[in-house]
Design an enzyme around this catalytic site. Structure first.
Site, PDB file in Angstrom:
ATOM      1  N   VAL A 239       0.864  -1.198   0.000  1.00 20.49           N
ATOM      2  CA  VAL A 239       0.000   0.000   0.000  1.00 20.49           C
ATOM      3  C   VAL A 239       0.893   1.237   0.000  1.00 20.49           C
ATOM      4  CG1 VAL A 239      -1.911   1.188   1.164  1.00 20.49           C
ATOM      5  CG2 VAL A 239      -1.603  -1.268   1.536  1.00 20.49           C
ATOM      6  N   HIS A 240       0.737   2.105  -0.998  1.00 20.21           N
ATOM      7  CA  HIS A 240       1.559   3.318  -0.959  1.00 20.21           C
ATOM      8  C   HIS A 240       0.926   4.538  -1.613  1.00 20.21           C
ATOM      9  CE1 HIS A 240       2.569   2.063  -5.067  1.00 20.21           C
ATOM     10  NE2 HIS A 240       2.785   3.340  -5.283  1.00 20.21           N
TER      11      HIS A 240
END
Ligand code: UD1
Ligand code: UDP
Length: 386
Positions: free
Chosen positions: A224-225
């Site tokens: 997740v970024h």
């Protein structure tokens, strides 16, 4: 031809590495690193692992607000490109480094090629959408990864005779669109044989992964970024989603996401095992052997599709719609909706069918090279020779 290849982030190092052999064979590429990513674990290690030479120019801009980061890149790139005097500038993808490279090339009236042109999520709240639209409208050589991306460009009037280059433009100034395939597919195809064996997530893996004692099909792999997933409310939501999946989750944390999590009062659910970002081959191995992937990454969406691993996409839209279609319904856009995610996981990777299905998939996965490396290089040669 002397090519100034502007990179700066993890996926751009990976894409440049995939193209490097062909570019070096046919041209004189120079690697210009903005330094947008600088930590060893998301930048330095990829030069060594993927045999990319050290950058010829390192701008070292680092992090900051988008405006400051972009300004520092533009400020740093202008003298470098003036000094390098390349025959063309090549930018990859949709990051701030892509936008900076495109803007400075345009300002200096240098030929500009955009690799991964034409992708659209049609969501201009994403910085990446702005970056790719601007880069596409400044570039003269638009190298699209698939037909759908080329169609997006045509729909915007980009291509031969477009408004930007003018109907009478000649030589390199005449904008042209080529469908070249996906550089990341080439690298994925070349790496797959090295990670097929379960040892790639076991005794052959770095210590932080090896220590998890993973078995094929008995875990989910998550990354997740995206900026939208770093807001405090969003972090709470996707952590709750991962908790609700109720399976062991290996979460490879981008340092920016880790920082955002440290700053908000979040609790990591007990089924989620956070590890540092991993190298390229280990990340591919973790995807191949997972029951399913949970991600907001553009690269991981495609890799999981090529490997045949079901994917839950933590976004409301995607620019990789063609990939989703090719994935034959094994990718689901779930946003941060835990109910949707739980239902999609049970449909795409039912608990009863794993780990058997994952073990079979890992044994049988076939990824064909896209040949994008050769096509990118040949398209540049034809364009500059025109
Ligand atoms: C950038 C790209 C994104 C791409 C991603 C790939 C933009 C707008 N975003 O996002 O499209 O998918 O790279 O991974 O260009 N940080 C570190 N160490 C680093 C770099 C960053 O700790 O080496 C932290 C900093 O706190 C920084 C934050 O990450 O503020 C965000 O970094 P930034 O370069 O702005 O964007 P990414 O989220 O990495
Ligand atoms: N990747 C990696 N280590 C990780 C997470 C991702 O090597 O811990 C790789 C992933 O396999 C893919 C690329 O990084 O090849 C995708 O980059 P990222 O997710 O940073 O950016 P995006 O593709 O979303 O722009």
């Amino acid at each position: 031809m002397k090519l100034a290849c502007v990179v700066g982030t993890r996926p751009q190092l990976i894409k440049a590495a995939a193209a490097w052999h062909a570019l070096r064979r046919d041209h004189a590429p120079r690697l210009i690193d903005t330094g947008q990513h600088y930590d060893e674990e998301i930048a330095g290690r990829f030069f060594r692992e993927l045999h990319l030479p050290p950058p010829d120019r390192q701008l070292g801009v680092g992090s900051g607000s988008h405006a400051r980061q972009l300004a520092a890149m533009i400020d740093g790139l202008e003298p470098v490109l003036l000094d390098e005097q390349p025959d063309a500038v090549v930018v990859f993808g949709d990051t701030n480094s892509t936008l900076a490279g495109a803007l400075v090339a345009a300002e200096l009236d240098l030929p500009l090629a955009h690799v991964e042109a034409g992708l659209r999520s049609f969501d201009r709240r994403m910085p990446e959408e702005i970056n790719r639209v601007v880069a596409d409208h400044l570039a003269q050589l638009l190298l699209a990864p698939n037909e759908q991306a080329a169609a997006n460009l045509r729909a915007e009037g980009v291509g031969a005779g477009n408004a930007a280059s003018g109907p009478a433009a000649e030589g390199w100034r005449r904008a042209r669109v080529g469908v070249v395939g996906d550089l990341m597919q080439d690298l994925c195809a070349a790496t797959l044989p090295h990670v097929r064996d379960h040892s790639a997530i076991g005794e052959g893996a770095p210590e932080d992964v090896r220590d998890l004692g993973l078995a094929s099909g008995e875990y989910l792999f998550a990354t997740v970024h995206r900026a939208e997933n770093r807001a405090p409310d969003a972090i709470h939501e996707w952590l709750a989603l991962l908790g609700a999946l109720d399976r062991s989750v290996v979460l490879a944390l981008h340092p920016g996401t880790r920082r955002a999590m440290d700053e908000c009062d979040c609790v990591i659910p007990p089924n989620v095992h956070a590890v540092p970002p991993q190298g390229y081959a280990t990340t591919l191995a973790l995807q191949l052997h997972a029951a399913a992937v949970v991600t907001d990454s553009g690269g991981v969406q495609r890799e999981s599709a090529w490997l045949g691993t079901p994917a839950l996409v933590l976004r409301g839209s995607t620019e990789w719609t063609a990939t989703l279609e090719e994935h034959g319904g094994r990718s689901a856009l779930v946003g941060r909706d835990a109910t949707l995610a739980v239902a999609a996981l049970e449909r795409l990777a039912p608990r009863a069918a794993t780990p058997g299905s994952a073990i079979r998939r890992a044994a049988e996965a076939v990824v064909s090279p896209a040949g994008a490396d050769d096509r990118v290089s040949a398209s540049i040669a034809a364009w500059l020779g025109a």
